[in-house]
Scaffold this motif. Structure first.
Motif, short mmCIF file in Angstrom:
data_model
loop_
_atom_site.label_atom_id
_atom_site.label_comp_id
_atom_site.label_asym_id
_atom_site.label_seq_id
_atom_site.Cartn_x
_atom_site.Cartn_y
_atom_site.Cartn_z
N PRO A 118 16.18 44.21 86.54
CA PRO A 118 16.15 43.78 85.14
C PRO A 118 17.05 44.63 84.25
O PRO A 118 17.78 44.12 83.41
CB PRO A 118 14.68 43.94 84.76
CG PRO A 118 13.95 43.83 86.04
CD PRO A 118 14.84 44.48 87.05
N PHE A 173 7.73 44.66 87.13
CA PHE A 173 7.22 43.29 87.12
C PHE A 173 6.31 43.03 85.93
O PHE A 173 6.29 41.93 85.38
CB PHE A 173 6.52 42.97 88.44
CG PHE A 173 7.48 42.58 89.53
CD1 PHE A 173 7.98 41.29 89.60
CD2 PHE A 173 7.92 43.51 90.45
CE1 PHE A 173 8.89 40.93 90.58
CE2 PHE A 173 8.84 43.17 91.44
CZ PHE A 173 9.32 41.86 91.51
N VAL A 230 8.81 42.46 83.09
CA VAL A 230 9.49 41.17 83.21
C VAL A 230 8.57 40.03 82.83
O VAL A 230 8.96 39.09 82.12
CB VAL A 230 10.03 40.98 84.65
CG1 VAL A 230 10.47 39.53 84.87
CG2 VAL A 230 11.19 41.93 84.92
N ILE A 231 7.32 40.09 83.27
CA ILE A 231 6.35 39.04 82.94
C ILE A 231 6.10 39.00 81.42
O ILE A 231 6.02 37.93 80.81
CB ILE A 231 5.04 39.25 83.71
CG1 ILE A 231 5.28 38.99 85.20
CG2 ILE A 231 3.94 38.33 83.18
CD1 ILE A 231 4.12 39.39 86.09
N MET A 267 9.12 37.34 79.84
CA MET A 267 9.09 35.90 80.14
C MET A 267 8.13 35.16 79.22
O MET A 267 8.48 34.17 78.57
CB MET A 267 8.65 35.67 81.59
CG MET A 267 9.66 35.97 82.66
SD MET A 267 8.94 35.72 84.31
CE MET A 267 8.50 33.98 84.25
N VAL A 280 14.65 37.39 93.34
CA VAL A 280 13.58 36.71 92.61
C VAL A 280 13.36 37.37 91.24
O VAL A 280 13.25 36.68 90.22
CB VAL A 280 12.28 36.73 93.43
CG1 VAL A 280 11.12 36.13 92.63
CG2 VAL A 280 12.46 35.98 94.74
N ALA A 281 13.32 38.70 91.23
CA ALA A 281 13.10 39.43 89.97
C ALA A 281 14.22 39.14 88.97
O ALA A 281 13.97 38.98 87.77
CB ALA A 281 13.01 40.93 90.24
N LEU A 311 16.07 36.38 88.72
CA LEU A 311 15.89 35.03 88.17
C LEU A 311 14.73 34.99 87.17
O LEU A 311 14.81 34.32 86.14
CB LEU A 311 15.66 34.03 89.30
CG LEU A 311 16.88 33.73 90.19
CD1 LEU A 311 16.48 32.85 91.37
CD2 LEU A 311 17.98 33.08 89.38
N MET A 312 13.65 35.70 87.49
CA MET A 312 12.52 35.76 86.57
C MET A 312 12.92 36.34 85.22
O MET A 312 12.42 35.93 84.17
CB MET A 312 11.39 36.61 87.18
CG MET A 312 10.66 35.98 88.34
SD MET A 312 9.48 37.14 89.09
CE MET A 312 8.39 37.49 87.70
N PHE A 313 13.84 37.30 85.25
CA PHE A 313 14.27 37.96 84.03
C PHE A 313 15.27 37.12 83.24
O PHE A 313 15.18 36.99 82.02
CB PHE A 313 14.88 39.32 84.37
CG PHE A 313 15.51 40.03 83.22
CD1 PHE A 313 14.75 40.53 82.17
CD2 PHE A 313 16.89 40.20 83.16
CE1 PHE A 313 15.33 41.18 81.09
CE2 PHE A 313 17.48 40.85 82.09
CZ PHE A 313 16.71 41.34 81.06
N LEU A 354 16.32 33.69 83.58
CA LEU A 354 16.07 32.29 83.22
C LEU A 354 15.44 32.15 81.82
O LEU A 354 15.92 31.34 81.01
CB LEU A 354 15.20 31.62 84.27
CG LEU A 354 15.94 31.13 85.53
CD1 LEU A 354 14.96 30.69 86.61
CD2 LEU A 354 16.89 30.00 85.18
N PRO A 355 14.38 32.92 81.49
CA PRO A 355 13.83 32.82 80.13
C PRO A 355 14.84 33.16 79.05
O PRO A 355 14.86 32.51 77.99
CB PRO A 355 12.67 33.82 80.15
CG PRO A 355 12.30 33.96 81.58
CD PRO A 355 13.59 33.84 82.32
#
Length: 512
Positions: free
Chosen positions: A57, A207, A210-211, A214, A291-292, A294-296, A298-299
């Motif tokens: 991130p 994580f 990041v959550i 998001m 994965v991390a 994309l999670m960061f 995309l939003p």
């Protein structure tokens, strides 16, 4: 000679772990080295450190400018996916070789062992210098990027005139960088025994952060949300380059964030079962990072403000502006940025640690000027303190470039990516040319999949070297020039000069 901390580590380890430590030390001895550092990292802990070295991130946040100017959403999302798939091939290729030669010398030692006797001196020398320079400059880029990012984060708060509260003058940025560098070296040297705990904390912290980002940016989205078509298919090049090349230039974003993949090899002599743990950690970490990432991202792309406004920011750091635009509050934006700031500092500590091991391992084979000083291990701290201090001094000296060009961060990150990627490719290429005979004896042999991964890795390296010497925008001015080639040439000149003056007559290479 047995290191005193090895006894402590062995006495505290469970029976299975003690066996692993003994086997690892025996393997290291068979490769020609005496164990000098305590093996205090488990499989999970080395995976966590590998994750921290990338700090996805944070790494993606500080360099988001490059894909924004290179191609917009398409470059951000699909560029990240494409480079991540390539780096999985690099990690798998290095994992095969590391399972046979798990030493702190990393790709340098591996190149020596895999190369034909006629060429091994120059091949190992070249790879070793690339690896050491890559470790130093990527650590420099992390700490310098953190300084720039921190200024941009503070400036989500504005004065009555609408300007950031921190001017971010050149000397201010340099002083922040200097403070971060000193802090990272202090923690890495004085708190070595607690670093595995810090790495474990970092992955959960990451994580959680990041959550939080998001949920908040998507739920609040004060200025609305983009549609899926924009996020996944919109291409908008602002660099001045032709569209295809512009997209490629934007890949520095993803390449920088994944360039640390092979740095974890330098920790092999502090891992309980490096021949199996390190290869697995490298591959698994890249998958988690994909994965991390994309999670960061995309939003952020779903709430992206106008791209032209973001690339025009004087700070070159669009993420704080994106988050502030989404949540509509300076305080809220800064709160969401805190996890990234903390992760940035932890990443700096991890890179500082890995870089010191790379220099120490290269110096103990006499390949660095003043090797007798840099190869010493401080037995009280259980770290190669002199090598760490050398790395720190070189970083600070290079940091002075910022006074001459605000594009210095581009040079540091570019050189780090170029040299590390090239260093990774050398043993992979040598192994492939030899028919992959040696890796067949390792515990991580991948067969035909490994051959395919080798070819992709070498192709990526050949692309990276010219690609990241290019300026990110044209026409080029002194302030926007990419000085990566200049820094790269300077280190190359030092390496060649030292080889001519000393190496060609005295350099014997690693023990065999």
């Amino acid at each position: 000679m047995e290191h005193k901390n090895d006894k402590v580590t062995a006495s505290m380890a469970r029976p299975g772990e003690e066996t692993d430590i003994g086997s690892a030390d025996e393997l290291l001895g068979s490769l020609g080295y005496t164990p000098e550092l305590s093996r205090n990292r488990s499989t999970l802990q080395v995976a966590f450190m590998s994750f921290v070295l990338a700090s996805i991130p944070y790494g993606l946040a500080t360099t988001l400018y490059y894909p924004l100017v290179g191609g917009g959403p398409v470059d951000i999302i699909w560029g990240w996916v494409a480079v991540s798939l390539i780096i999985i091939c690099v990690a798998a290729s290095l994992g095969e070789i590391t399972s046979v030669y798990p030493t702190a010398g990393g790709v340098y030692y591996q190149t020596w062992m895999l190369s034909p006797p006629k060429w091994r001196h120059i091949a190992a020398w070249t790879c070793g210098w690339l690896y050491v320079v890559g470790n130093i400059t990527i650590t420099l880029a992390v700490n310098f990027g953190t300084a720039l990012f921190l200024v941009a984060c503070v400036n989500v708060f504005e004065t009555a005139e609408g300007e950031g509260v921190l001017a971010g003058e050149t000397y201010e940025v340099f002083l922040i960088f200097l403070g971060l560098t000193l802090l990272c070296n202090a923690v890495s040297s004085l708190g070595n025994r607690w670093l595995p705990i810090l790495d474990t904390f970092a992955i959960f912290w990451t994580f959680a952060g990041v959550i939080a980002i998001m949920v908040c940016v998507l739920a609040i989205a004060k200025n609305g949300r983009r549609d899926a078509s924009f996020v996944f298919t919109h291409f908008e090049a602002s660099s001045g380059w032709t569209p295809g090349w512009s997209f490629m230039i934007g890949l520095l974003h993803a390449a920088y964030a994944t360039s640390s993949t092979g740095m974890i090899i330098s920790m092999c002599e502090e891992v309980r079962a490096p021949a199996t743990q390190v290869p697995k950690a490298m591959v698994i970490t890249v998958c988690i990072n994909t994965v991390a990432g994309l999670m960061f991202m995309l939003p952020l792309v779903f709430v992206l403000p106008e791209i032209s406004d973001l690339v025009a920011l004087s700070s070159g750091q669009p993420v704080p502006t994106i988050i502030k635009s989404a949540v509509g509050s300076s305080g809220g934006a800064f709160g969401l940025l805190i996890p990234l700031i903390v992760l940035a500092m932890i990443c700096g500590i991890g890179c500082t640690t890995a870089a010191s091991r790379a220099i120490w391992a290269f110096a103990r084979d006499g390949a660095v000027p003043g090797s007798k000083l840099w190869r010493k291990v401080n037995t009280k701290l259980d770290v190669p303190l002199n090598a760490m201090m050398l790395s720190m001094v070189v970083q600070i000296i290079l940091g002075v470039i910022y006074f001459g060009s605000t594009a210095a961060f581009n040079a540091f990150s570019g050189v780090g990516v170029i040299t590390l990627t090239a260093a990774y490719a050398v043993p992979i290429a040598v192994s492939l040319l030899d028919g992959r005979k040696t890796v067949k004896t390792g515990s991580f042999y991948l067969g035909k999949i490994g051959t395919f991964a080798n070819i992709i890795s070498i192709g990526w390296s050949l692309l990276v070297i010219p690609l990241f010497c290019m300026p990110s925008v044209i026409p080029v001015e002194a302030a926007t020039m990419n000085y990566a080639s200049v820094v790269f040439f300077a280190f190359t000149a030092i390496s060649i000069a030292w080889y001519v003056a000393w190496g060609r007559k005295h350099y014997a290479g690693p023990p065999t």
